[in-house]
Motif scaffolding. Structure first.
Motif, PDB file in Angstrom:
ATOM      1  N   PRO A  74       2.027 -27.039  46.737  1.00  0.00           N
ATOM      2  CA  PRO A  74       2.190 -25.674  46.195  1.00  0.00           C
ATOM      3  C   PRO A  74       0.911 -24.831  46.103  1.00  0.00           C
ATOM      4  CG  PRO A  74       2.916 -27.359  44.613  1.00  0.00           C
ATOM      5  CD  PRO A  74       2.236 -28.069  45.721  1.00  0.00           C
ATOM      6  N   TYR A  75       0.162 -24.747  47.201  1.00  0.00           N
ATOM      7  CA  TYR A  75      -1.048 -23.905  47.171  1.00  0.00           C
ATOM      8  C   TYR A  75      -0.687 -22.436  46.956  1.00  0.00           C
ATOM      9  CZ  TYR A  75       0.126 -23.027  52.132  1.00  0.00           C
ATOM     10  OH  TYR A  75       0.780 -22.695  53.292  1.00  0.00           O
ATOM     11  N   THR A  76       0.561 -22.079  47.297  1.00  0.00           N
ATOM     12  CA  THR A  76       0.989 -20.689  47.092  1.00  0.00           C
ATOM     13  C   THR A  76       1.039 -20.341  45.603  1.00  0.00           C
ATOM     14  OG1 THR A  76       3.235 -21.501  47.269  1.00  0.00           O
ATOM     15  CG2 THR A  76       2.323 -20.454  49.225  1.00  0.00           C
ATOM     16  N   ALA A  77       1.177 -21.372  44.747  1.00  0.00           N
ATOM     17  CA  ALA A  77       1.096 -21.150  43.294  1.00  0.00           C
ATOM     18  C   ALA A  77      -0.354 -21.315  42.832  1.00  0.00           C
ATOM     19  CB  ALA A  77       1.986 -22.151  42.553  1.00  0.00           C
ATOM     20  N   TYR A  78      -0.989 -22.420  43.275  1.00  0.00           N
ATOM     21  CA  TYR A  78      -2.335 -22.737  42.772  1.00  0.00           C
ATOM     22  C   TYR A  78      -3.373 -21.664  43.129  1.00  0.00           C
ATOM     23  CZ  TYR A  78      -0.222 -27.397  42.132  1.00  0.00           C
ATOM     24  OH  TYR A  78       0.595 -28.436  41.779  1.00  0.00           O
ATOM     25  N   ASP A 111     -11.264 -26.858  47.082  1.00  0.00           N
ATOM     26  CA  ASP A 111     -10.776 -25.515  46.793  1.00  0.00           C
ATOM     27  C   ASP A 111      -9.966 -24.967  47.985  1.00  0.00           C
ATOM     28  OD1 ASP A 111     -10.493 -23.198  45.263  1.00  0.00           O
ATOM     29  OD2 ASP A 111     -12.197 -22.239  46.258  1.00  0.00           O
ATOM     30  N   ALA A 112     -10.475 -25.215  49.211  1.00  0.00           N
ATOM     31  CA  ALA A 112      -9.776 -24.728  50.400  1.00  0.00           C
ATOM     32  C   ALA A 112      -8.379 -25.331  50.481  1.00  0.00           C
ATOM     33  CB  ALA A 112     -10.578 -25.063  51.656  1.00  0.00           C
ATOM     34  N   ALA A 113      -8.264 -26.629  50.131  1.00  0.00           N
ATOM     35  CA  ALA A 113      -6.951 -27.285  50.201  1.00  0.00           C
ATOM     36  C   ALA A 113      -6.034 -26.789  49.086  1.00  0.00           C
ATOM     37  CB  ALA A 113      -7.121 -28.807  50.105  1.00  0.00           C
ATOM     38  N   VAL A 114      -6.542 -26.815  47.840  1.00  0.00           N
ATOM     39  CA  VAL A 114      -5.662 -26.577  46.691  1.00  0.00           C
ATOM     40  C   VAL A 114      -5.283 -25.100  46.554  1.00  0.00           C
ATOM     41  CG1 VAL A 114      -5.480 -26.748  44.166  1.00  0.00           C
ATOM     42  CG2 VAL A 114      -6.480 -28.618  45.481  1.00  0.00           C
ATOM     43  N   ARG A 115      -6.259 -24.197  46.770  1.00  0.00           N
ATOM     44  CA  ARG A 115      -5.929 -22.777  46.567  1.00  0.00           C
ATOM     45  C   ARG A 115      -5.615 -22.029  47.863  1.00  0.00           C
ATOM     46  NH1 ARG A 115      -9.710 -19.898  42.099  1.00  0.00           N
ATOM     47  NH2 ARG A 115     -11.368 -20.595  43.500  1.00  0.00           N
ATOM     48  N   HIS A 116      -6.001 -22.619  49.020  1.00  0.00           N
ATOM     49  CA  HIS A 116      -5.798 -21.856  50.263  1.00  0.00           C
ATOM     50  C   HIS A 116      -5.014 -22.596  51.337  1.00  0.00           C
ATOM     51  CE1 HIS A 116      -8.308 -18.785  48.504  1.00  0.00           C
ATOM     52  NE2 HIS A 116      -9.111 -19.763  48.117  1.00  0.00           N
ATOM     53  N   GLY A 117      -4.555 -23.837  51.016  1.00  0.00           N
ATOM     54  CA  GLY A 117      -3.697 -24.547  51.972  1.00  0.00           C
ATOM     55  C   GLY A 117      -4.389 -24.932  53.261  1.00  0.00           C
ATOM     56  N   LEU A 149       3.074 -14.388  56.974  1.00  0.00           N
ATOM     57  CA  LEU A 149       4.303 -13.751  56.483  1.00  0.00           C
ATOM     58  C   LEU A 149       4.443 -13.839  54.969  1.00  0.00           C
ATOM     59  CD1 LEU A 149       6.946 -15.042  59.079  1.00  0.00           C
ATOM     60  CD2 LEU A 149       6.250 -12.664  58.724  1.00  0.00           C
ATOM     61  N   PHE A 150       4.111 -15.015  54.414  1.00  0.00           N
ATOM     62  CA  PHE A 150       4.536 -15.272  53.037  1.00  0.00           C
ATOM     63  C   PHE A 150       3.429 -15.567  52.033  1.00  0.00           C
ATOM     64  CE2 PHE A 150       8.127 -17.011  55.670  1.00  0.00           C
ATOM     65  CZ  PHE A 150       8.958 -15.919  55.472  1.00  0.00           C
ATOM     66  N   PHE A 151       2.228 -15.924  52.492  1.00  0.00           N
ATOM     67  CA  PHE A 151       1.229 -16.410  51.539  1.00  0.00           C
ATOM     68  C   PHE A 151       0.531 -15.228  50.872  1.00  0.00           C
ATOM     69  CE2 PHE A 151      -2.922 -19.079  51.066  1.00  0.00           C
ATOM     70  CZ  PHE A 151      -2.673 -19.218  49.705  1.00  0.00           C
ATOM     71  N   ASP A 152       0.877 -15.009  49.616  1.00  0.00           N
ATOM     72  CA  ASP A 152       0.316 -13.913  48.847  1.00  0.00           C
ATOM     73  C   ASP A 152      -0.900 -14.438  48.076  1.00  0.00           C
ATOM     74  OD1 ASP A 152      -0.313 -11.918  47.105  1.00  0.00           O
ATOM     75  OD2 ASP A 152       1.622 -11.879  46.068  1.00  0.00           O
ATOM     76  N   ARG A 153      -2.085 -14.013  48.497  1.00  0.00           N
ATOM     77  CA  ARG A 153      -3.307 -14.566  47.897  1.00  0.00           C
ATOM     78  C   ARG A 153      -3.773 -13.805  46.662  1.00  0.00           C
ATOM     79  NH1 ARG A 153      -5.969 -17.808  52.169  1.00  0.00           N
ATOM     80  NH2 ARG A 153      -4.647 -17.587  53.983  1.00  0.00           N
ATOM     81  N   THR A 154      -2.946 -12.908  46.155  1.00  0.00           N
ATOM     82  CA  THR A 154      -3.361 -12.135  44.982  1.00  0.00           C
ATOM     83  C   THR A 154      -3.651 -13.080  43.815  1.00  0.00           C
ATOM     84  OG1 THR A 154      -1.589 -10.670  45.673  1.00  0.00           O
ATOM     85  CG2 THR A 154      -2.749 -10.085  43.641  1.00  0.00           C
ATOM     86  N   PRO A 155      -4.870 -13.005  43.251  1.00  0.00           N
ATOM     87  CA  PRO A 155      -5.144 -13.864  42.097  1.00  0.00           C
ATOM     88  C   PRO A 155      -4.310 -13.423  40.899  1.00  0.00           C
ATOM     89  CG  PRO A 155      -7.064 -12.513  42.648  1.00  0.00           C
ATOM     90  CD  PRO A 155      -5.977 -12.126  43.590  1.00  0.00           C
TER      91      PRO A 155
END
Ligand code: HEC
Ligand code: HEC
Ligand code: HEC
Length: 422
Positions: free
Chosen positions: A118-122, A100-106, A168-174
């Motif tokens: 593409p964790y920024t999408a996942y 989960d840390a890799a796929v959703r949070h890079g 700067l760029f990683f928007d974690r909004t579900p």
């Protein structure tokens, strides 16, 4: 086992007169959690297809998910990891939390992952989908293949620097469904934004490789141009119906065009396998994007020297297949008339197709995709420039002229051959 399932099972038991202790049921539930239900694995497989994991995590000719594919980014080469269940070289010893840390949070074991993954999408994937995806990924047979992931030059090889990028760029909004949109548009938004990541290729990037605000307005990558997908009639999907989008994503071809290059891979690996309802949801999402006005340049006059020479070239080299009016043959030879991909400001895809040729998509819905031969061996730079300028400024199209220098540059970048026949 969810609580409501437990309750209904209990009710069923009582109705059937079978005396089962709650303790036994709970023990069953615990076992079910250890070994995910087959439906979870099957759904996870579907999510892996929708997320197109195999596209990046498989080297040409290699075993699925064993990694080794080099991704060329503006900062250098990043190699996709082995994500099979091999304990030594894959992710076989990982926990769900690590996955989960890799796929959703890079976050990987040796630091931040590069956003080529593409964790920024996942990050927009739901918890339930993430659990099913993991259930499936764990069933991928182990393949022993060591992958050296990071071949970037200094300073881009420093994973710690990605902290700044993420800040700067990683928007974690579900993902949150928008109540003003239909259920289909919301489902389409989820598929496109959280899984299919269409924007990774179709949205222009800023200098640090992050999506600019020109969402889906088209951009070039690796010698191709991924066209505008917004609703406008000149360069975008304004003239495409929802059904046209569905047909294209299912078969690779429709009454407007046929796919090539990286898009064919997306269709073959991913979208052709989506359910009808999901394809319609994706189409509804794109058709619901706000219409955009673009500046349409006036087409070059037919008397322009490049146009005159280009028309001659077209009639000799191309009209046998594309017909002299450019109309083509339905579902086999794409029409060149009013074709948004031809109107794109960047001629990159056209140069690629003309120099190297293209084999059409072979999908279940269209098993024998037609092909077009390459002309690198046959046409000089100025001849290709002229014929492209001609198709970009006739048959209802209007786009900037292509120069012999553009062709020479593409010939070199693509490693296409020089003219050999005259
Ligand atoms: C566009 C290409 C691309 C797609 C699509 C993609 N990945 Fe990746 N993935 C990468 C790259 C590149 C890396 C290595 C990044 C790095 O080294 O920083 C990576 C790394 C990973 C890692 C970390 C592995 C490790 O050993 O550190 C996992 C886990 C992973 N991907 C899972 C997935 C899953 C699951 C999917 C589909 C839902 C997926 N990836 C889709 C490119 C991709
Ligand atoms: C790996 C990069 C990549 C991804 C991911 C990708 N595309 Fe494309 N797409 C391209 C390229 C390059 C082209 C141009 C080549 C061609 O015309 O076939 C293209 C062409 C298209 C076209 C044809 C447009 C036209 O005017 O002819 C459509 C429609 C499209 N893509 C939709 C999508 C959708 C929807 C997704 C997500 C499900 C997606 N693409 C994901 C690279 C990509
Ligand atoms: C032997 C038949 C044949 C000839 C000759 C031919 N083409 Fe094609 N062309 C095709 C087919 C088939 C496709 C679709 C390929 C695919 O599915 O990717 C295509 C695709 C294209 C496309 C992409 C259209 C789109 O919607 O993405 C362009 C542009 C194009 N051709 C231009 C030309 C030009 C210019 C010439 C002459 C120099 C030419 N073609 C000669 C068969 C041909």
């Amino acid at each position: 086992m969810a609580r409501h399932q437990l309750r209904s099972t209990l009710r069923a038991c009582i109705r059937g007169g079978v005396a089962l202790s709650v303790a036994a049921l709970l023990a069953n539930a615990a076992r079910a959690q250890d070994a995910p239900a087959a439906t979870g694995i099957e759904h996870g497989r579907y999510l892996a297809i929708a997320g197109d994991c195999v596209a990046c995590h498989t080297a040409p000719g290699g075993k699925p998910f064993a990694g080794g594919l080099d991704l060329k980014t503006p900062f250098g080469v990043i190699t996709a990891s082995n994500i099979t269940s091999d304990k030594e070289t894959g992710i076989g010893s990982w926990t769900f939390q690590q996955f989960d840390a890799a796929v959703r949070h890079g976050k990987g074991p040796s630091g931040n992952l590069y956003p080529a993954m593409p964790y920024t999408a996942y990050v927009k994937m739901t918890d339930a989908d993430m659990a099913d995806l993991w259930a499936y990924i764990r069933t991928v047979p182990p393949v022993s293949q060591k992958v050296v992931e990071n071949k970037l030059p200094f300073p881009y090889n420093i994973r710690a620097a990605l902290v700044v990028w993420n800040a700067l760029f990683f928007d974690r909004t579900p993902f949150t469904p928008d109540s003003t949109r239909s259920a289909a548009v919301n489902r389409g938004a989820y598929l496109v934004e959280a899984l299919e990541h269409c924007g990774i290729c179709h949205t222009p990037k800023n200098a640090l490789g992050h999506d600019s605000s020109a969402t889906y307005q088209g951009t070039s990558l690796q010698g191709w141009h991924a066209p505008d997908l917004t609703n406008n009639d000149h360069t975008g999907l304004g003239t495409w119906s929802a059904e046209d989008i569905v047909t294209y994503l299912r078969s690779g071809t429709n009454r407007h065009t046929a796919s090539s290059g990286p898009m064919t891979e997306v269709i073959v690996n991913s979208t052709q396998h989506l359910t009808d309802a999901d394809l319609h949801a994706i189409a509804a999402y794109f058709k619901a994007l706000p219409a955009r006005t673009v500046d349409v340049p006036p087409p070059l006059p037919a008397t322009n020297a490049q146009m005159v020479a280009g028309r001659r070239e077209f009639l000799v080299q191309c009209s046998a297949c594309h017909t002299s009016s450019g109309q083509g043959v339905a579902n086999m030879i794409p029409t060149l008339q009013g074709n948004p991909a031809i109107n794109a400001k960047s001629p990159d895809s056209l140069l690629n197709i003309l120099l190297a040729g293209t084999t059409g998509p072979a999908t279940a819905a269209n098993p024998t995709g037609a092909g077009m031969p390459g002309f690198a061996w046959k046409l000089h730079d100025d001849q290709i420039a002229n014929v492209l300028t001609y198709i970009r400024n006739s048959q209802g199209n209007a786009a900037p002229a292509v120069s012999a220098a553009d062709v020479a540059k593409a010939r070199k970048a693509l490693g296409a051959q020089q003219v050999v026949w005259h």
